[in-house]
Write an enzyme that holds these catalytic residues in place. Structure first.
Site, PDB file in Angstrom:
ATOM      1  N   THR A 128       0.952  -0.925  -0.106  1.00 58.44           N
ATOM      2  CA  THR A 128      -0.028   0.078  -0.030  1.00 58.44           C
ATOM      3  C   THR A 128       0.783   1.236   0.260  1.00 58.44           C
ATOM      4  OG1 THR A 128      -1.562   1.283   1.448  1.00 58.44           O
ATOM      5  CG2 THR A 128      -0.173  -0.381   2.418  1.00 58.44           C
ATOM      6  N   ASP A 129       0.255   2.224  -0.648  1.00 56.10           N
ATOM      7  CA  ASP A 129       0.999   3.798  -0.381  1.00 56.10           C
ATOM      8  C   ASP A 129       1.105   4.157   1.009  1.00 56.10           C
ATOM      9  OD1 ASP A 129      -1.944   4.270  -0.050  1.00 56.10           O
ATOM     10  OD2 ASP A 129      -1.545   5.712  -1.766  1.00 56.10           O
ATOM     11  N   GLU A 130       0.379   3.613   1.811  1.00 55.06           N
ATOM     12  CA  GLU A 130       0.368   4.207   3.196  1.00 55.06           C
ATOM     13  C   GLU A 130       1.740   3.599   4.119  1.00 55.06           C
ATOM     14  OE1 GLU A 130      -3.321   3.505   5.401  1.00 55.06           O
ATOM     15  OE2 GLU A 130      -4.394   3.254   3.654  1.00 55.06           O
ATOM     16  N   TYR A 155      -1.294  -0.425  11.053  1.00 49.29           N
ATOM     17  CA  TYR A 155      -1.578  -1.082   9.659  1.00 49.29           C
ATOM     18  C   TYR A 155      -0.441  -0.755   8.904  1.00 49.29           C
ATOM     19  CZ  TYR A 155      -3.134  -1.640   4.870  1.00 49.29           C
ATOM     20  OH  TYR A 155      -3.244  -1.822   3.595  1.00 49.29           O
ATOM     21  N   LYS A 159       2.462  -3.380   7.103  1.00 48.18           N
ATOM     22  CA  LYS A 159       2.643  -3.641   5.816  1.00 48.18           C
ATOM     23  C   LYS A 159       4.126  -3.104   5.417  1.00 48.18           C
ATOM     24  CE  LYS A 159       0.333  -4.526   3.105  1.00 48.18           C
ATOM     25  NZ  LYS A 159      -0.425  -5.905   2.512  1.00 48.18           N
TER      26      LYS A 159
HETATM   27  N1  LIG Z   1      -8.321  -1.872   0.073  1.00 47.45           N
HETATM   28  C1  LIG Z   1      -7.512  -0.812  -0.429  1.00 47.45           C
HETATM   29  O1  LIG Z   1      -7.732   0.211  -0.928  1.00 47.45           O
HETATM   30  C2  LIG Z   1      -5.901  -1.254  -0.408  1.00 47.45           C
HETATM   31  C3  LIG Z   1      -5.108  -0.331  -0.982  1.00 47.45           C
HETATM   32  C4  LIG Z   1      -3.838  -0.745  -1.195  1.00 47.45           C
HETATM   33  C5  LIG Z   1      -3.110  -1.978  -0.550  1.00 47.45           C
HETATM   34  N2  LIG Z   1      -4.234  -2.815  -0.227  1.00 47.45           N
HETATM   35  C6  LIG Z   1      -3.642  -4.196   0.058  1.00 47.45           C
HETATM   36  O2  LIG Z   1      -4.213  -5.014  -0.560  1.00 47.45           O
HETATM   37  C7  LIG Z   1      -4.334  -6.221   0.305  1.00 47.45           C
HETATM   38  C8  LIG Z   1      -5.874  -6.674  -0.114  1.00 47.45           C
HETATM   39  O3  LIG Z   1      -6.907  -5.532   0.499  1.00 47.45           O
HETATM   40  P1  LIG Z   1      -8.193  -6.029   0.636  1.00 47.45           P
HETATM   41  O4  LIG Z   1      -8.942  -4.413   0.763  1.00 47.45           O
HETATM   42  O5  LIG Z   1      -8.789  -6.793  -0.407  1.00 47.45           O
HETATM   43  O6  LIG Z   1      -8.380  -6.402   2.116  1.00 47.45           O
HETATM   44  P2  LIG Z   1      -9.508  -7.310   2.887  1.00 47.45           P
HETATM   45  O7  LIG Z   1      -9.601  -6.938   4.226  1.00 47.45           O
HETATM   46  O8  LIG Z   1     -10.800  -7.036   2.019  1.00 47.45           O
HETATM   47  O9  LIG Z   1      -9.451  -8.769   2.344  1.00 47.45           O
HETATM   48  C9  LIG Z   1      -8.461  -9.346   3.086  1.00 47.45           C
HETATM   49  C10 LIG Z   1      -8.408 -11.035   3.117  1.00 47.45           C
HETATM   50  O10 LIG Z   1      -7.347 -11.634   3.762  1.00 47.45           O
HETATM   51  C11 LIG Z   1      -7.993 -12.620   4.433  1.00 47.45           C
HETATM   52  N3  LIG Z   1      -6.873 -12.927   5.678  1.00 47.45           N
HETATM   53  C12 LIG Z   1      -6.649 -12.234   6.734  1.00 47.45           C
HETATM   54  N4  LIG Z   1      -6.235 -12.728   7.479  1.00 47.45           N
HETATM   55  C13 LIG Z   1      -5.813 -13.889   7.170  1.00 47.45           C
HETATM   56  C14 LIG Z   1      -4.643 -15.030   7.514  1.00 47.45           C
HETATM   57  N5  LIG Z   1      -4.199 -14.917   8.699  1.00 47.45           N
HETATM   58  N6  LIG Z   1      -4.648 -16.063   6.812  1.00 47.45           N
HETATM   59  C15 LIG Z   1      -5.152 -16.022   5.308  1.00 47.45           C
HETATM   60  N7  LIG Z   1      -6.082 -14.975   5.038  1.00 47.45           N
HETATM   61  C16 LIG Z   1      -6.191 -14.065   5.576  1.00 47.45           C
HETATM   62  C17 LIG Z   1      -9.409 -12.198   4.767  1.00 47.45           C
HETATM   63  O11 LIG Z   1     -10.101 -13.372   5.282  1.00 47.45           O
HETATM   64  C18 LIG Z   1      -9.804 -11.352   3.606  1.00 47.45           C
HETATM   65  O12 LIG Z   1     -10.653 -12.261   2.760  1.00 47.45           O
HETATM   66  C19 LIG Z   1      -3.908  -6.084   1.441  1.00 47.45           C
HETATM   67  O13 LIG Z   1      -2.570  -6.699   1.592  1.00 47.45           O
HETATM   68  C20 LIG Z   1      -3.878  -4.681   1.600  1.00 47.45           C
HETATM   69  O14 LIG Z   1      -3.109  -4.187   2.412  1.00 47.45           O
HETATM   70  C21 LIG Z   1      -5.397  -2.611  -0.028  1.00 47.45           C
END
Ligand SMILES: NC(=O)c1ccc[n+]([C@@H]2O[C@H](COP(=O)([O-])OP(=O)(O)OC[C@H]3O[C@@H](n4cnc5c(N)ncnc54)[C@H](O)[C@@H]3O)[C@@H](O)[C@H]2O)c1
Length: 331
Positions: A128-130, A155, A159
């Site tokens: 993430t950009d965060e 968070y 990351k």
């Molecule tokens: N949502 C955003 O805007 C955004 C932006 C940049 C990066 N990201 C990154 O992208 C990735 C996905 O984000 P998202 O928004 O889809 O997240 P989300 O919270 O919707 O989904 C996360 C998934 O991971 C699973 N999970 C959690 N802990 C687990 C574990 N111990 N073992 C196996 N599975 C597990 C959860 O059940 C869920 O299905 C993350 O790594 C996040 O940091 C998200």
């Protein structure tokens, strides 16, 4: 030639879920495994249309469970890993940081050990950009891949820690990898605890929409399907060891986002309720995606076209988010 084996972690969540559907439909000749623990953020009803396809399998497991992960990798001999699984909600990391360290840091390390042991061809770590911290409001300054890591929330710190482990496994053990750092995503199947789906669901139900502080914090919004295309490109064309920022120059204040949704749904701005600001709330995120664009990526959605598509999706799929809000999806 044997089929390429692709492991996607966190494919029951928002971005991973969209990515699973994208690759299952695009790569009929791949063998695709979606591994997810199904925490509160994961659910697989979204995969009803692909669940019986021969190139798709689901495994419920915890990425931090070393024994299970090691034996799965040894059995399946994956070629590629795309790692989304994480605890992802900043507010939750403020109330309970420990689970963020366990999943995002220790879970990533288990996956890296397993990937290294079987000698995979590429590990894509979705970050993430965060991790870069925050920018001030100068619109000419952006996060690049060279921006130092200065995470501000538990968070983003978790990351950033996992990013450093991925980098270290490349430098120390030669693990082929890429790290992608993306701005805020939005689109179908976004869990309704996050700003855009929360706002849409509240406004559709004529409920007050909470906006942190003065609503002037800026996020750089990217449609999730553009993010999926970027990860696909990085997986197949990314230069091993490189970091790629993903963003589409769609900066909006939180208040602008909420007002756009209210206007589109033809409701009143009286529904906006300003609430006490989030602790350590980052002012502004904004991505410079030049490096990824040089690799051949271009977003297809502007914020205007993407938010219109997303609002329509939430109107057409009320049953999905009502299932989540009621808690019945946990059954
Ligand atoms: N949502 C955003 O805007 C955004 C932006 C940049 C990066 N990201 C990154 O992208 C990735 C996905 O984000 P998202 O928004 O889809 O997240 P989300 O919270 O919707 O989904 C996360 C998934 O991971 C699973 N999970 C959690 N802990 C687990 C574990 N111990 N073992 C196996 N599975 C597990 C959860 O059940 C869920 O299905 C993350 O790594 C996040 O940091 C998200």
């Amino acid at each position: 030639m044997s089929k390429k084996k692709l492991l996607i972690t966190g494919g029951a969540g928002f971005i991973g879920g969209n990515f699973v559907q994208y690759v299952v439909n695009k790569y009929a000749d791949y063998d695709i495994t979606n591994l997810d623990l199904l925490t509160y953020a994961g659910e697989v009803t979204k995969h009803v249309e692909i669940k019986d396809k021969s190139n798709y399998h689901f495994v419920q497991a915890d990425i931090a469970d070393r024994e299970t992960i090691m034996s799965l990798f040894e059995q399946e001999k994956f070629d590629y890993v795309v790692h989304f699984a994480a605890e992802s909600h900043v507010d939750r990391s403020i109330t309970d940081p420990a689970v963020f360290v366990r999943t995002n840091v220790m879970g990533t390390q288990v996956l890296l050990d397993a990937a290294r042991k079987i000698g995979i061809s590429k590990f894509v770590h979705v970050s993430t950009d965060e991790v870069y911290g925050e920018l001030d409001f100068d619109p000419t300054v952006f996060f690049t891949e060279e921006t130092p890591l200065q995470p501000n929330s538990p968070y983003s710190a978790s990351k950033a820690s996992s990013d450093l482990l991925v980098r270290a496994y490349h430098e120390t053990f030669g693990l082929p990898m890429n790290i992608t750092r993306c701005s805020n995503n939005y689109g179908p199947y976004h869990f309704p605890e996050k700003l855009i789906p929360l706002t849409i669901s509240k406004i559709m139900n004529d409920q007050k929409v909470p906006v942190y502080g003065d609503g002037k914090n800026i996020r750089d919004w990217l449609h999730v399907w553009d993010h999926c295309a970027a990860i696909d490109l990085v997986l197949h064309e990314g230069v091993s060891g490189e970091v790629y920022n993903v963003g589409g120059h769609n900066e909006r204040t939180n208040l602008e986002v909420v007002k756009t949704i209210i206007e589109t749904l033809e409701k009143s701005e009286d529904l906006i309720e300003f609430v006490t600001d989030r602790l350590g709330h980052d002012k502004r995120y904004a991505i410079d995606p030049t490096k990824l664009e040089k690799l051949g990526w271009k977003p297809t959605y502007t914020f205007e076209t993407g938010i219109a598509q997303t609002i329509q999706w939430y109107i057409d799929n009320t049953a999905w988010w009502e299932l989540i809000l009621s808690g019945d999806y946990r059954k």
